[in-house]
Design an enzyme around this catalytic site. Structure first.
Site, PDB file in Angstrom:
ATOM      1  N   GLU A 107     -36.425 -89.565  26.215  1.00 31.50           N
ATOM      2  CA  GLU A 107     -36.775 -90.663  25.324  1.00 31.50           C
ATOM      3  C   GLU A 107     -36.692 -90.270  23.848  1.00 31.50           C
ATOM      4  OE1 GLU A 107     -37.660 -93.962  23.590  1.00 31.50           O
ATOM      5  OE2 GLU A 107     -37.639 -93.971  25.782  1.00 31.50           O
TER       6      GLU A 107
ATOM      7  N   THR B  80     -33.388 -98.194  25.247  1.00 31.88           N
ATOM      8  CA  THR B  80     -33.372 -97.429  26.489  1.00 31.88           C
ATOM      9  C   THR B  80     -32.647 -98.181  27.597  1.00 31.88           C
ATOM     10  OG1 THR B  80     -35.471 -96.365  25.928  1.00 31.88           O
ATOM     11  CG2 THR B  80     -34.791 -96.268  28.226  1.00 31.88           C
TER      12      THR B  80
ATOM     13  N   HIS C  22     -41.970 -91.634  22.114  1.00 29.74           N
ATOM     14  CA  HIS C  22     -41.596 -92.991  21.723  1.00 29.74           C
ATOM     15  C   HIS C  22     -42.410 -93.409  20.496  1.00 29.74           C
ATOM     16  CE1 HIS C  22     -40.632 -97.231  21.898  1.00 29.74           C
ATOM     17  NE2 HIS C  22     -39.822 -97.025  22.921  1.00 29.74           N
TER      18      HIS C  22
ATOM     19  N   ASP D 158     -31.616 -91.019  25.013  1.00 30.40           N
ATOM     20  CA  ASP D 158     -31.226 -92.412  25.230  1.00 30.40           C
ATOM     21  C   ASP D 158     -30.846 -93.145  23.944  1.00 30.40           C
ATOM     22  OD1 ASP D 158     -33.829 -92.386  24.305  1.00 30.40           O
ATOM     23  OD2 ASP D 158     -34.585 -93.839  25.752  1.00 30.40           O
ATOM     24  N   HIS D 159     -31.499 -92.843  22.830  1.00 28.56           N
ATOM     25  CA  HIS D 159     -31.196 -93.512  21.556  1.00 28.56           C
ATOM     26  C   HIS D 159     -31.886 -92.748  20.437  1.00 28.56           C
ATOM     27  CE1 HIS D 159     -35.293 -95.147  21.617  1.00 28.56           C
ATOM     28  NE2 HIS D 159     -35.071 -95.546  22.857  1.00 28.56           N
TER      29      HIS D 159
END
Length: 634
Positions: free
Chosen positions: A254, A298, A413, A472-473
């Site tokens: 994440e 995500t 996150h 993921d990003h």
């Protein structure tokens, strides 16, 4: 003011000017809109005006002064909400709201912590024009008009409004040709059309995409499939089937960006375990690997992984097209004897996963109800990553082998908060609390991966598995460029920002013994074909836009969702072509051939999704299923 009589339409004029100027100030202070020349600045300045003239001008049709004033206040409130909604959204996503996002209500509760971190008392400024209009209504005494003149005034008013609109569109087309046909960059649309016109255009685009599915008959797939076949490469023979029959474990890291790997923060190592994997004899680490997600974040990365299709330009495929037919990696693995599942300690409806996973033929979803969250084991978005890793491995011990299990971590996150006992390194010392905390949550994520590996070994699952991990990003958006400049000790330019979209990609094969760091330029679109070849599964008939990263024929070309792209030689960002080695602007001609290719791939992928075209395709023989007269190229 009470005694003086003002011209009859004074309050209307005040309303328009107040909202117009407020919008322009918000453009300059709340969004990172790049302006390269005087013409762009002028377009940015005038672009709110045409829509404001139209919507405020409706008040001219009211006969009652009281009704007219109420309407003006209502419009000011609505436009303020639209503007502020985009500001709050931009603070977190570095993007503008699209229509599908507004219907993603199942996510709102889970977004609470992130949203709260993006709201400040100074945000009352975004409603300044409402206050100005109310004061004007209370203290300004306007002349009474004659009904006979209203019709002429209205006509003249709307001629002016149309003139401003066409003037704006003309300038926009001069500055950015084909603006409306290549609408992947929402910043470009807002910069040239204006915030309010952009939302009207977005409604049109989304309505058109819904109509595409209803009208599609499968013939639209021919060109896309022929493009895929023409660009298809031969997967690596050396790596083909190297993990055949093994369990496949894919871990989503994440918000982890590559700048955290093999790096320190004030002398403290950020990711010690992942660092060790980059030098591990059983690991291939891709150091030039980029995320390609859009607003779906995500969920977009999951979509890329499973389908090797690009996400949508607006909204998340998981929401807008969850009922589509897909040819997912999970489905293909399932057809080859694998049990398939996803493990994610969050609510099953977040990003509409429970529905989308069914469409992708994933056998089981271990959501938050499948985990026991003890005291002190929850943070922000759900379960902390370390207990999540431990319990995920416990679930694996009960799975039918071989299995494909995908794990989505949570702790790293936004807004990147941790309990004191989980802070394994100190905070950073920039002016951005977000970046300061990011290093701590990244360190905690790293520790959870170490626990995952240890538990897999302890449970006897490690040797017969392949472990793939990817970021993921981005975690740190462009809103924190000043703080990133401090950390990187260099200015964050458009080039730097594009390079910061690198995320880690690990392929760990126990017993491989030939690990190395690979400098191949690749992206998330390449994950599916790469993994499938490692698993020994043929994808030559599949419609996928990525290719095997291990193949000698792999093209080093990564397209971002907003139209930017990266190759091994150039970076195209902010409409400027950069030399990758020098990071300096270079000849635009060096990027020109790739601009059309980037647009073509994004357009074909979007048409497949919007038209649900894979329902007309048989991946076993590579043929359309409903139009026997049309034969696709093999």
């Amino acid at each position: 003011m009470l005694k003086k009589e003002w011209p009859i339409h004074s309050i209307l004029a005040i309303a328009i000017i107040a909202t117009w100027l407020k919008t322009y100030i918000v453009y300059k202070t709340s969004f990172s809109i790049t302006v390269d020349n005087v013409l762009q600045e002028f377009i940015l300045f005038i672009n709110p005006l045409s829509m404001l003239l139209f919507i405020y001008g409706i008040s001219l049709f009211f006969r009652s002064e009281k009704a007219k004033n109420r309407y003006l206040v209502l419009v000011a409130v609505i436009t303020s909400i639209v503007l502020y909604g985009n500001v709050a959204f931009y603070r977190f996503f570095s993007d503008f709201i699209t229509l599908p996002v507004l219907f993603q209500t199942d996510n709102f509760g889970d977004l609470g912590a992130s949203a709260a971190a993006s709201v400040f008392w100074t945000d009352l400024f975004y409603f300044t024009d409402v206050l100005i209009i109310l004061i004007a209504i209370k203290f300004i005494n306007v002349k009474s008009g004659k009904d006979a003149s209203f019709s002429v005034q209205r006509k003249a008013y709307y001629v002016l409004a149309l003139a401003v609109l066409f003037f704006n569109l003309g300038l926009a087309e001069t500055e950015r040709p084909q603006l409306l046909t290549r609408s992947f960059d929402r910043e470009m649309l807002v910069k040239n059309l204006g915030m309010y016109n952009y939302h009207l255009y977005d409604i049109y685009v989304q309505s058109k995409s819904q109509a595409q599915r209803a009208l599609a008959d499968g013939s639209e797939l021919v060109e896309a499939n022929n493009y895929v076949r023409a660009n298809q490469i031969e997967p690596s023979k050396e790596m083909e089937g190297i993990a055949e029959g093994r369990n496949l474990i894919v871990v989503t890291l994440e918000s982890l960006q590559s700048f955290a790997i093999n790096s320190e923060m004030n002398g403290q190592t950020i990711t010690p375990f992942l660092n060790s994997l980059t030098e591990d004899e059983d690991t291939i680490y891709f150091e030039n690997f980029y995320h390609q997600t859009g607003l779906g974040k995500t969920s977009d990365s999951e979509f890329l992984l499973e389908n090797s299709l690009y996400p949508l330009s607006g909204g998340a495929v998981f929401f807008t097209h969850s009922g589509n037919t897909f040819n997912s990696m999970a489905e293909s693995l399932g057809n080859n004897g694998y049990s398939t599942n996803v493990q994610h300690a969050n609510t099953k409806s977040f990003w509409n996963r429970d529905i989308m996973y069914e469409s992708m033929n994933i056998d089981k979803f271990y959501d938050i109800e499948s985990f026991e969250i003890g005291e002190g084991e929850a943070v922000n978005w759900g379960m902390k990553d370390i207990p999540f890793a431990e319990q995920s491995v416990e679930h694996m011990t009960e799975m039918q082998q071989p299995f494909y299990s995908r794990l989505l971590t949570l702790t790293n996150h936004h807004p990147f908060t941790l309990d004191e006992e989980d802070k394994l390194i100190d905070e950073y010392d920039s002016n951005s609390g977000t970046l300061n905390r990011y290093f701590q949550t990244s360190r905690y994520l790293d520790e959870s991966i170490k626990v995952l590996f240890e538990d897999l070994k302890e449970q006897g699952l490690y040797e017969n598995s392949i472990i793939v991990m990817y970021g993921d990003h981005y975690g740190i958006s462009e809103n924190h460029n000043e703080a990133m400049s401090q950390y990187l000790d260099e200015e964050v330019t458009d080039f730097t920002s594009a390079e910061l979209q690198k995320v880690p990609f690990f392929v760990h094969i126990p017993g491989y013994g030939e690990g190395y760091v690979d400098d191949e330029v690749g992206g998330q679109i390449d994950m599916r074909p790469t993994i499938m070849n490692l698993m020994g599964i043929d994808t030559s008939k599949d419609i996928q836009f990525g290719s095997d990263l291990f193949s000698e024929e792999h093209e080093e070309f990564v397209v971002f969702r907003d139209g930017r792209f990266v190759t091994d030689e150039v970076v195209y960002a902010g409409n400027v072509c950069y030399d990758k080695d020098t990071s300096e602007p270079t000849e635009q001609d060096l990027c020109a051939p790739y601009i059309e290719q980037a647009f073509t791939e994004l357009e074909y992928s979007e048409s497949i999704i919007n038209g649900d075209l894979l329902r007309f395709y048989d991946e076993e023989d590579g043929q359309l299923t409903t139009i026997p007269d049309v034969e696709l190229k093999q």
